[in-house]
Design a protein around this motif. Structure first.
Motif, short mmCIF file in Angstrom:
data_model
loop_
_atom_site.label_atom_id
_atom_site.label_comp_id
_atom_site.label_asym_id
_atom_site.label_seq_id
_atom_site.Cartn_x
_atom_site.Cartn_y
_atom_site.Cartn_z
N LEU A 92 19.07 33.59 -10.64
CA LEU A 92 20.01 34.57 -11.18
C LEU A 92 21.44 34.31 -10.71
O LEU A 92 21.68 34.10 -9.51
CB LEU A 92 19.61 35.99 -10.74
CG LEU A 92 18.55 36.73 -11.56
CD1 LEU A 92 18.32 38.11 -10.96
CD2 LEU A 92 18.96 36.86 -13.02
N PRO A 93 22.42 34.33 -11.61
CA PRO A 93 23.83 34.23 -11.20
C PRO A 93 24.20 35.41 -10.32
O PRO A 93 23.65 36.52 -10.48
CB PRO A 93 24.59 34.27 -12.53
CG PRO A 93 23.58 33.88 -13.57
CD PRO A 93 22.27 34.39 -13.07
N ASP A 94 25.14 35.22 -9.38
CA ASP A 94 25.54 36.28 -8.46
C ASP A 94 26.00 37.53 -9.20
O ASP A 94 25.67 38.66 -8.80
CB ASP A 94 26.67 35.79 -7.55
CG ASP A 94 26.16 34.85 -6.46
OD1 ASP A 94 24.92 34.65 -6.40
OD2 ASP A 94 26.97 34.33 -5.69
N GLU A 95 26.77 37.35 -10.27
CA GLU A 95 27.31 38.50 -10.99
C GLU A 95 26.19 39.36 -11.58
O GLU A 95 26.24 40.59 -11.52
CB GLU A 95 28.24 38.05 -12.13
CG GLU A 95 29.48 37.29 -11.68
CD GLU A 95 29.19 35.84 -11.31
OE1 GLU A 95 28.08 35.37 -11.60
OE2 GLU A 95 30.09 35.18 -10.74
N VAL A 96 25.18 38.70 -12.12
CA VAL A 96 24.05 39.42 -12.72
C VAL A 96 23.26 40.15 -11.64
O VAL A 96 22.90 41.32 -11.80
CB VAL A 96 23.12 38.45 -13.49
CG1 VAL A 96 21.88 39.19 -14.01
CG2 VAL A 96 23.87 37.79 -14.63
N PHE A 97 22.99 39.44 -10.52
CA PHE A 97 22.23 40.07 -9.45
C PHE A 97 22.97 41.29 -8.88
O PHE A 97 22.35 42.32 -8.61
CB PHE A 97 21.98 39.06 -8.32
CG PHE A 97 21.18 39.64 -7.18
CD1 PHE A 97 19.80 39.70 -7.25
CD2 PHE A 97 21.81 40.16 -6.06
CE1 PHE A 97 19.05 40.25 -6.21
CE2 PHE A 97 21.08 40.72 -5.02
CZ PHE A 97 19.69 40.77 -5.10
N ASN A 98 24.28 41.18 -8.71
CA ASN A 98 25.06 42.29 -8.18
C ASN A 98 24.98 43.51 -9.09
O ASN A 98 24.89 44.65 -8.61
CB ASN A 98 26.53 41.88 -7.99
CG ASN A 98 26.70 40.92 -6.83
OD1 ASN A 98 25.77 40.68 -6.07
ND2 ASN A 98 27.89 40.36 -6.70
N LYS A 99 25.01 43.29 -10.40
CA LYS A 99 24.90 44.40 -11.35
C LYS A 99 23.52 45.05 -11.26
O LYS A 99 23.39 46.28 -11.26
CB LYS A 99 25.14 43.92 -12.79
CG LYS A 99 26.50 43.29 -13.04
CD LYS A 99 27.64 44.27 -12.82
CE LYS A 99 28.98 43.61 -13.15
NZ LYS A 99 30.13 44.43 -12.77
N ILE A 100 22.48 44.19 -11.18
CA ILE A 100 21.11 44.71 -11.06
C ILE A 100 20.97 45.53 -9.79
O ILE A 100 20.42 46.64 -9.79
CB ILE A 100 20.09 43.55 -11.06
CG1 ILE A 100 20.07 42.86 -12.43
CG2 ILE A 100 18.70 44.05 -10.69
CD1 ILE A 100 19.20 41.62 -12.48
#
Length: 248
Positions: A92-100
C-alpha cells in the motif's frame, strides 16, 4: 529526543491498553509523524505489541485463564489471514494507508465511547460446533485486518467473541491476547523479511509498552478508565484529522 518520545508514547499506550484498549491509535500516528514511512511504522509498532501480548498471555496463564484448544482454533485461521493482510499492507502507498488509518481511528474511537462489548457482555450462549466454525471463519478476517492495520483489533476481537460465545470479558481478553500474540508473529515476519521494521524504535516502544502495562495494572481501573477514554478520544480525533489532511 526521538527515542524519549517513543518511550513515553509506549508507556501511555501500554497504560491505555491495560485500562481501555486502543493504544496503537497513538503509537502508529506518532511513528509516522516522527518520519517513518507508514509501512515501516506499521511493522515497527508490531514489535512492541508482540512483546506486550506475550507478557499478557503469561499473566493470564498464571491466573488460570488459558484455553489452549479454543485459542488455537481461533489463532490458526487468524495467522493465515494476518499473512494475507500484511502482504497487502507492504504494497500500500503511504498516502492510501494514512487515509485508511485515519478512517479506522474515527470508527474505533466511536467504539471506545460507545463500549458495545459491555452492552452485550451479559449474553450467555452454549458453544456449539456451529459457533466454533463461525468463530474460525470470523477470525480469518480478523487476521486479515490485524495483518493490514492492527490498530483497534482488540475491540473487534472482544465484540466478535462476545456475540459468538457469550464468554465473560475476562476469558475473552485471555483469548484475545493469545490469538493476537500468535498472528502477530506471522505478520511481523512479513514486515521483517521485507525490511519494514525499525528495530531501535520498535524495541524502545516495547520497553515503554511493558512499563505502561505494569503501571496500568496497578492503577485504579474505575477512576482511570474514564480519564483515559477522554484523553484517548481527544488525541485520536486530532491525529485522525492530521492523517486525513483536514488540517496541516
Amino acid at each position: 529526543m526521538k527515542l524519549l518520545m517513543v518511550l513515553a508514547a509506549g508507556v501511555v499506550a501500554g497504560f491505555i491498553n491495560t485500562l481501555a484498549g486502543g493504544g496503537s491509535l497513538l503509537t502508529m500516528p506518532l511513528l509516522i509523524f516522527l518520519g517513518l514511512p507508514s509501512v515501516v511504522a506499521n511493522g515497527t509498532n508490531r514489535v512492541a505489541l508482540m512483546v506486550q501480548n506475550i507478557v499478557a498471555v503469561t499473566n493470564f496463564k498464571k491466573k488460570g485463564y488459558f484455553d489452549i484448544k479454543f485459542s488455537l482454533m481461533l489463532g490458526i485461521p487468524a495467522i493465515i489471514g494476518s499473512i494475507v493482510g500484511a502482504k497487502i499492507a507492504i504494497k500500500l502507498p503511504d498516502e492510501v494507508f494514512n487515509k485508511i488509518l485515519g478512517v479506522i481511528m474515527i470508527i474505533v474511537v466511536i467504539f471506545i465511547i460507545w463500549q458495545p462489548q459491555k452492552r452485550i457482555a451479559s449474553m450467555k450462549k452454549e458453544l456449539t460446533k456451529k459457533h466454533k466454525a463461525l468463530a474460525s471463519i470470523v477470525f480469518f478476517f480478523v487476521g486479515i485486518y490485524g495483518g493490514l492495520v492492527q490498530a483497534g483489533t482488540g475491540f473487534i476481537v472482544i465484540i466478535s467473541l462476545t456475540l459468538i460465545t457469550g464468554f465473560s470479558l475476562v476469558k475473552i481478553n485471555s483469548l484475545k491476547v493469545f490469538v493476537i500474540a500468535m498472528y502477530m508473529v506471522s505478520a511481523l515476519l512479513v514486515f521483517i523479511v521485507n525490511g519494514k521494521v525499525d528495530w531501535l524504535l520498535g524495541l524502545t516502544l516495547a520497553v515503554g509498552n511493558g512499563l505502561g502495562g505494569y503501571i496500568g495494572s496497578n492503577f485504579a481501573v474505575k477512576k482511570g478508565d474514564k480519564y483515559i477514554r477522554i484523553v484517548l478520544f481527544v488525541a485520536v480525533l486530532l491525529m485522525a484529522g492530521k492523517l486525513l489532511g483536514i488540517y496541516k
